[in-house]
Enzyme design. Structure first.
Site, PDB file in Angstrom:
ATOM      1  N   GLN A  95     -25.071  70.305  51.680  1.00  0.00           N
ATOM      2  CA  GLN A  95     -24.522  69.190  52.455  1.00  0.00           C
ATOM      3  C   GLN A  95     -23.437  69.708  53.403  1.00  0.00           C
ATOM      4  O   GLN A  95     -22.423  70.260  52.970  1.00  0.00           O
ATOM      5  CB  GLN A  95     -23.919  68.132  51.516  1.00  0.00           C
ATOM      6  CG  GLN A  95     -23.532  66.874  52.281  1.00  0.00           C
ATOM      7  CD  GLN A  95     -22.880  65.813  51.418  1.00  0.00           C
ATOM      8  OE1 GLN A  95     -21.936  66.102  50.685  1.00  0.00           O
ATOM      9  NE2 GLN A  95     -23.368  64.587  51.507  1.00  0.00           N
TER      10      GLN A  95
ATOM     11  N   TYR B 132     -16.361  60.050  56.348  1.00  0.00           N
ATOM     12  CA  TYR B 132     -15.988  61.376  56.845  1.00  0.00           C
ATOM     13  C   TYR B 132     -16.314  61.456  58.343  1.00  0.00           C
ATOM     14  O   TYR B 132     -16.711  60.462  58.950  1.00  0.00           O
ATOM     15  CB  TYR B 132     -16.674  62.461  56.003  1.00  0.00           C
ATOM     16  CG  TYR B 132     -16.152  62.456  54.575  1.00  0.00           C
ATOM     17  CD1 TYR B 132     -14.819  62.784  54.317  1.00  0.00           C
ATOM     18  CD2 TYR B 132     -16.950  62.082  53.507  1.00  0.00           C
ATOM     19  CE1 TYR B 132     -14.311  62.752  53.020  1.00  0.00           C
ATOM     20  CE2 TYR B 132     -16.446  62.046  52.207  1.00  0.00           C
ATOM     21  CZ  TYR B 132     -15.123  62.382  51.971  1.00  0.00           C
ATOM     22  OH  TYR B 132     -14.617  62.347  50.698  1.00  0.00           O
TER      23      TYR B 132
ATOM     24  N   GLY C 169     -26.248  61.109  40.632  1.00  0.00           N
ATOM     25  CA  GLY C 169     -24.971  61.810  40.661  1.00  0.00           C
ATOM     26  C   GLY C 169     -24.450  61.977  39.255  1.00  0.00           C
ATOM     27  O   GLY C 169     -24.815  62.898  38.514  1.00  0.00           O
ATOM     28  N   ARG C 170     -23.629  61.016  38.839  1.00  0.00           N
ATOM     29  CA  ARG C 170     -22.935  61.144  37.555  1.00  0.00           C
ATOM     30  C   ARG C 170     -23.889  61.244  36.367  1.00  0.00           C
ATOM     31  O   ARG C 170     -23.553  61.871  35.357  1.00  0.00           O
ATOM     32  CB  ARG C 170     -21.965  59.969  37.399  1.00  0.00           C
ATOM     33  CG  ARG C 170     -20.793  60.067  38.361  1.00  0.00           C
ATOM     34  CD  ARG C 170     -20.049  58.760  38.482  1.00  0.00           C
ATOM     35  NE  ARG C 170     -20.828  57.775  39.210  1.00  0.00           N
ATOM     36  CZ  ARG C 170     -20.469  56.511  39.385  1.00  0.00           C
ATOM     37  NH1 ARG C 170     -19.343  56.086  38.869  1.00  0.00           N
ATOM     38  NH2 ARG C 170     -21.225  55.680  40.073  1.00  0.00           N
TER      39      ARG C 170
ATOM     40  N   CYS D 258     -17.351  55.556  33.734  1.00  0.00           N
ATOM     41  CA  CYS D 258     -15.925  55.466  33.393  1.00  0.00           C
ATOM     42  C   CYS D 258     -15.059  56.153  34.452  1.00  0.00           C
ATOM     43  O   CYS D 258     -13.863  55.924  34.536  1.00  0.00           O
ATOM     44  CB  CYS D 258     -15.665  56.110  32.032  1.00  0.00           C
ATOM     45  SG  CYS D 258     -15.844  57.918  32.038  1.00  0.00           S
TER      46      CYS D 258
ATOM     47  N   CYS E  50     -17.154  65.873  32.631  1.00  0.00           N
ATOM     48  CA  CYS E  50     -17.654  64.564  32.227  1.00  0.00           C
ATOM     49  C   CYS E  50     -17.032  64.208  30.888  1.00  0.00           C
ATOM     50  O   CYS E  50     -16.987  65.044  29.985  1.00  0.00           O
ATOM     51  CB  CYS E  50     -19.171  64.590  32.112  1.00  0.00           C
ATOM     52  SG  CYS E  50     -19.805  63.119  31.285  1.00  0.00           S
TER      53      CYS E  50
ATOM     54  N   GLU F  42     -14.833  55.610   8.172  1.00  0.00           N
ATOM     55  CA  GLU F  42     -14.357  54.618   9.136  1.00  0.00           C
ATOM     56  C   GLU F  42     -13.690  53.481   8.355  1.00  0.00           C
ATOM     57  O   GLU F  42     -14.268  52.949   7.414  1.00  0.00           O
ATOM     58  CB  GLU F  42     -15.535  54.109   9.989  1.00  0.00           C
ATOM     59  CG  GLU F  42     -15.265  52.877  10.826  1.00  0.00           C
ATOM     60  CD  GLU F  42     -14.056  52.986  11.758  1.00  0.00           C
ATOM     61  OE1 GLU F  42     -13.894  54.017  12.423  1.00  0.00           O
ATOM     62  OE2 GLU F  42     -13.264  52.017  11.784  1.00  0.00           O
TER      63      GLU F  42
ATOM     64  N   LYS G  23     -19.586  45.418  31.302  1.00  0.00           N
ATOM     65  CA  LYS G  23     -19.272  46.796  30.930  1.00  0.00           C
ATOM     66  C   LYS G  23     -20.170  47.266  29.790  1.00  0.00           C
ATOM     67  O   LYS G  23     -19.773  48.054  28.946  1.00  0.00           O
ATOM     68  CB  LYS G  23     -17.786  46.925  30.595  1.00  0.00           C
ATOM     69  CG  LYS G  23     -16.942  46.847  31.878  1.00  0.00           C
ATOM     70  CD  LYS G  23     -15.482  46.996  31.626  1.00  0.00           C
ATOM     71  CE  LYS G  23     -15.087  48.417  31.354  1.00  0.00           C
ATOM     72  NZ  LYS G  23     -13.642  48.543  31.111  1.00  0.00           N
TER      73      LYS G  23
HETATM   74  C1  LIG Z   1     -17.278  63.829  41.109  1.00  0.00           C
HETATM   75  C2  LIG Z   1     -17.984  63.299  42.321  1.00  0.00           C
HETATM   76  C3  LIG Z   1     -17.973  64.014  43.509  1.00  0.00           C
HETATM   77  C4  LIG Z   1     -18.666  63.535  44.631  1.00  0.00           C
HETATM   78  N1  LIG Z   1     -18.725  64.297  45.759  1.00  0.00           N
HETATM   79  C5  LIG Z   1     -19.551  63.933  46.778  1.00  0.00           C
HETATM   80  C6  LIG Z   1     -19.827  64.825  47.845  1.00  0.00           C
HETATM   81  O1  LIG Z   1     -19.399  65.981  47.843  1.00  0.00           O
HETATM   82  N2  LIG Z   1     -20.621  64.372  48.849  1.00  0.00           N
HETATM   83  C7  LIG Z   1     -21.167  63.124  48.847  1.00  0.00           C
HETATM   84  O2  LIG Z   1     -21.871  62.760  49.785  1.00  0.00           O
HETATM   85  N3  LIG Z   1     -20.956  62.282  47.811  1.00  0.00           N
HETATM   86  C8  LIG Z   1     -20.196  62.669  46.770  1.00  0.00           C
HETATM   87  N4  LIG Z   1     -20.073  61.853  45.673  1.00  0.00           N
HETATM   88  C9  LIG Z   1     -20.864  60.609  45.602  1.00  0.00           C
HETATM   89  C10 LIG Z   1     -22.201  60.876  44.875  1.00  0.00           C
HETATM   90  O3  LIG Z   1     -23.031  61.715  45.621  1.00  0.00           O
HETATM   91  C11 LIG Z   1     -22.959  59.569  44.586  1.00  0.00           C
HETATM   92  O4  LIG Z   1     -23.343  59.017  45.799  1.00  0.00           O
HETATM   93  C12 LIG Z   1     -22.126  58.566  43.802  1.00  0.00           C
HETATM   94  O5  LIG Z   1     -21.516  59.200  42.712  1.00  0.00           O
HETATM   95  C13 LIG Z   1     -22.952  57.393  43.300  1.00  0.00           C
HETATM   96  O6  LIG Z   1     -24.053  57.825  42.565  1.00  0.00           O
HETATM   97  P1  LIG Z   1     -24.064  57.902  40.948  1.00  0.00           P
HETATM   98  O7  LIG Z   1     -23.794  56.524  40.428  1.00  0.00           O
HETATM   99  O8  LIG Z   1     -25.447  58.389  40.631  1.00  0.00           O
HETATM  100  O9  LIG Z   1     -22.992  58.841  40.554  1.00  0.00           O
HETATM  101  C14 LIG Z   1     -19.360  62.306  44.566  1.00  0.00           C
HETATM  102  C15 LIG Z   1     -19.343  61.590  43.364  1.00  0.00           C
HETATM  103  C16 LIG Z   1     -18.684  62.079  42.251  1.00  0.00           C
HETATM  104  C17 LIG Z   1     -18.736  61.309  40.967  1.00  0.00           C
HETATM  105  S1  SF4 Z   2     -17.026  61.088  33.296  1.00  0.00           S
HETATM  106 FE1  SF4 Z   2     -17.740  59.009  32.978  1.00  0.00          FE
HETATM  107  S2  SF4 Z   2     -18.473  58.412  35.020  1.00  0.00           S
HETATM  108 FE2  SF4 Z   2     -18.230  60.594  35.095  1.00  0.00          FE
HETATM  109  S3  SF4 Z   2     -20.255  61.361  34.598  1.00  0.00           S
HETATM  110 FE3  SF4 Z   2     -19.157  61.278  32.679  1.00  0.00          FE
HETATM  111  S4  SF4 Z   2     -19.616  59.293  31.787  1.00  0.00           S
HETATM  112 FE4  SF4 Z   2     -20.222  59.232  33.940  1.00  0.00          FE
END
Ligand SMILES: Cc1cc2nc3c(=O)[nH]c(=O)nc-3n(C[C@H](O)[C@H](O)[C@H](O)COP(=O)(O)O)c2cc1C
Ligand code: SF4
Length: 674
Positions: free
Chosen positions: A113, A184, A328-329, A355, A371, A421, A439
């Site tokens: 990217q 950006y 992503g996450r 989270c 994570c 527990e 949630k």
């Molecule tokens: C730790 C972290 C770093 C990220 N860095 C970028 C990045 O470098 N470039 C980008 O376009 N999006 C970035 N994002 C956004 C992710 O690409 C993604 O669009 C967003 O987390 C939503 O998707 P998810 O719910 O699958 O995490 C980042 C997200 C997270 C959590």
């Molecule tokens: S820290 Fe939380 S939001 Fe991030 S990847 Fe892990 S569970 Fe998902």
């Protein structure tokens, strides 16, 4: 013609595991790793060994393509953080080449990217240089005034993008993504919220598209026949910002200019809740935006954002909303997501709760990405725990995520483990986290941990109030104290023992029922605010009171300012929540509370009082255990009240070191048991 099912690698999610194509690039399936800044780059902007292993883990986990995180094409002025991966110098090509090779070897394609921060940066990342943007309007997060780019700047930066594309090709990347989303630099021009220029780069949409389209041609020219992706915010969710109709038009122009796929994202720094969503944002909410873009172009569309379960991804492909899914996450939590989904083991996927502990890691601490649930993320090169296998007894007291993680690790290492527990509910803290509306992702995580416990040999003892003698009489090799936190006690307040006075935390964790109207919640940190929302959603009239007269005290412990502010706004929007700042609780009597505000006593009616004045480590001391010569370690909130991720990580490291000490040459345990 063969059906999707016949052409697919998976009988469970046939669309997801069908081969795909962008331009000439053949992809083994439809799952991509979304770009995520990791803070794992070397100080000089090169790919570090740890970064390489971090990406290899995701490639080996089965994604069709890894989109490597934002990579700066113009340092230092275009950097968004520190450290920051770069591709603006030929000296960096070798390190990218080795990354690409490793990703390929692990079975996945590689995309990089290309990134310029524009106004969304801080002089501490730009070596003191004033950030540049379309117009002199500061980014609401960093609040630093950018310099308006003149024509020379525009030409220079365009050229830098072109050079970066050439380097990407030399490094062997299969594809390049231009980061035109999230506020950006290219988005600074596209968005009327940040572009107030009056020259040919501002004003009409056509003018605002001009610079991003120049970037596309510069990149395309140097990209040979490789696939070019453009990441776009389909809606920035800010006043005057990009909305879907403009985004659709931009997508069409980008495709005409040579872009091969559009990656439909949302949000910007100011609306990080629409970019990296908090837990209450629903799964798959952005898919309709991808669909809207897909309807106006004839190139593949990638959808992203809170896609957690394979069936949601499968449906988005099946119903024609998107051609590819970026995770992503979900891949920070579980790099093996694609492999598990492919063979029908979706319930084995460690579920990301949103989270955003990971965001706090990179956003505030500038520590490597991590994570909460997966202590190996961002630590891929660290030593593993080992198998000890001596069947000695190990006792774990407390079943929060840290306690469960410790119990499962000890079980995996061959100990004979009992988990105690106090209540009748495992992981009551996760029940509390999941209590507020929408949630439920915390329930997914709890269910996942419980399932892991069920398939282990851990002996679970519920409703067991452990005393030191119970531990000593079992002669264990190790005792792990993971008893969590307890409510802080209020001093000099009478009436705390009245039956209608409860702990807000206990109500959230369902250990106590919510009572009668009106509900007075004293303490407005994260627990107090969550409890207010919980009660208000059930129709109660809530007074949320705090001693502090500063609104910043509301939900103070929430992990990032911007998420906190948005959460507080939702609390303030409730008609049945009244926020009372500067009110100190003095005494409680049946049906009333007496408060002190601005030196005067005020009396409020109270059907129930919920206390949320903070948590302290539950310092259950097991001195007798240590006196009996038994090793005893305290982890998680029991040692210091923090977040779930801190407890899980601490459990992992303490248990790992314990097993290595017990069996220095034991067999490495690579699979995480929780
Ligand atoms: C730790 C972290 C770093 C990220 N860095 C970028 C990045 O470098 N470039 C980008 O376009 N999006 C970035 N994002 C956004 C992710 O690409 C993604 O669009 C967003 O987390 C939503 O998707 P998810 O719910 O699958 O995490 C980042 C997200 C997270 C959590
Ligand atoms: S820290 Fe939380 S939001 Fe991030 S990847 Fe892990 S569970 Fe998902």
């Amino acid at each position: 013609m063969a059906s999707v099912r016949e052409k697919s690698d998976s009988i469970y999610y046939p669309h997801l595991f069908q081969a795909g194509k962008i331009r000439n690039l053949e992809l083994r399936n439809r799952v991509f790793m979304a770009p995520m800044e990791s803070n794992l780059a070397a100080k000089d902007g090169a790919v570090s060994d740890l970064m390489r292993e971090y990406y290899v883990a995701r490639a080996a986990g089965g994604v069709g393509m890894v989109i490597v995180e934002y990579t700066c094409i113009d340092r230092p002025i275009g950097r968004g953080g520190d450290p920051s991966l770069g591709i603006d110098d030929d000296s960096l090509i070798d390190s990218h080449r080795s990354l690409v090779k490793s990703i390929h070897k692990a079975g996945s394609k590689a995309c990089v990217q290309l990134f310029h921060a524009g106004r969304q940066t801080h002089p501490k990342f730009t070596n003191g240089l004033q950030p540049i943007s379309a117009s002199p309007i500061p980014c609401p997060m960093y609040r630093k005034m950018p310099r308006q780019m003149d024509r020379d700047d525009i030409l220079r930066v365009t050229e830098m993008y072109g050079h970066a594309a050439r380097r990407a090709v030399e490094a062997g990347y299969d594809s390049v993504e231009i980061h035109g989303a999230h506020g950006y630099l290219p988005a600074n021009f596209l968005s009327a919220a940040s572009n107030k220029r009056e020259d040919e780069f501002g004003g009409s949409l056509e003018n605002r598209q001009r610079f991003p389209l120049m970037i596309v041609s510069a990149v395309r020219k140097n990209l040979a026949d490789k696939a070019l992706i453009f990441r776009l915010s389909a809606d920035e969710f800010v006043e005057d910002g990009t909305k879907i109709e403009e985004a659709k038009d931009t997508a069409k122009r980008l495709v005409e200019a040579g872009v091969d796929a559009i990656h439909v994202s949302t949000g910007c720094h100011e609306r990080i809740d629409r970019n990296v969503e908090p837990a209450w944002m629903p799964e798959g909410w952005r898919i309709p935006l991808a669909r809207a873009v897909r309807q106006v172009i004839d190139k593949p569309v990638i959808t992203v954002g809170v896609i957690r379960r394979p069936q949601i991804a499968e449906q988005a492909l099946k119903d024609g909303s998107a051609d590819f899914i970026a995770l992503g996450r979900a891949l920070l939590a579980d790099p093996e997501w694609p492999n598990k989904a492919r063979v029908g083991q979706a319930n084995e996927i460690r579920p990301c709760t949103s989270c955003n502990w990971c965001v706090a890691q990179i956003g505030t601490g500038h520590t490597p990405v991590g994570c909460a649930e997966n202590p190996r993320t961002g630590h891929e090169t660290e030593t593993y725990p080992v198998y000890v296998g001596n069947s000695e007894r190990a006792l774990v007291v407390g079943s929060g995520p840290g306690g469960i993680a410790a119990a499962l690790m000890l079980d995996q290492a061959g100990y004979n483990v009992t988990l105690f527990e106090r209540t009748g509910n495992l992981a009551p803290g996760l029940v509390a986290s999941a209590a507020a509306p929408k949630k439920e992702k915390f329930h997914w995580y709890r269910d996942y941990l419980l399932q892991k416990l069920e398939t282990s040999d851990v002996d679970v003892q519920l409703n067991f109030n452990v005393e030191a003698s119970h531990l000593v009489e079992r002669s264990p090799r190790l005792v792990v104290v993971a008893t969590g936190g307890v409510d802080r006690k209020l001093e000099n307040v009478s009436g705390l023992d009245l039956p209608f006075v409860k702990s807000a935390y206990d109500v959230l964790s369902r250990a106590e029922e919510i009572g009668q109207n009106p509900i007075i919640i004293y303490g407005a940190g994260e627990v107090g605010c969550e409890a207010a929302k919980y009660a208000a959603d059930r129709g109660y009239d809530v007074v949320l009171a705090t001693r502090s007269s500063d609104e910043g005290a509301l939900s103070r412990s929430n992990n990032l300012r911007i998420y906190r502010e948005q959460f507080v706004e939702t609390i303030k929007a409730y008609k049945n929540i009244r926020i009372e700042l500067g009110a100190e609780l003095r005494s409680i009597e049946p049906g009333i509370v007496r408060m002190q505000r601005e030196g005067k006593e005020v009396i409020w009616n109270a059907g129930q009082v919920l206390l949320a004045v903070g948590r302290l480590p539950n310092s259950s001391s097991f001195e007798e255990v240590q006196a009996a010569g038994i090793e005893c370690v305290t982890i998680g909130d029991a040692s210091d009240v923090r977040r779930i991720g801190d407890a899980v990580h601490e459990a992992y490291r303490v248990m790992r070191d314990f097993t290595i000490r017990a069996a220095p040459s034991g067999k490495a345990l690579e699979a995480l048991p929780f």
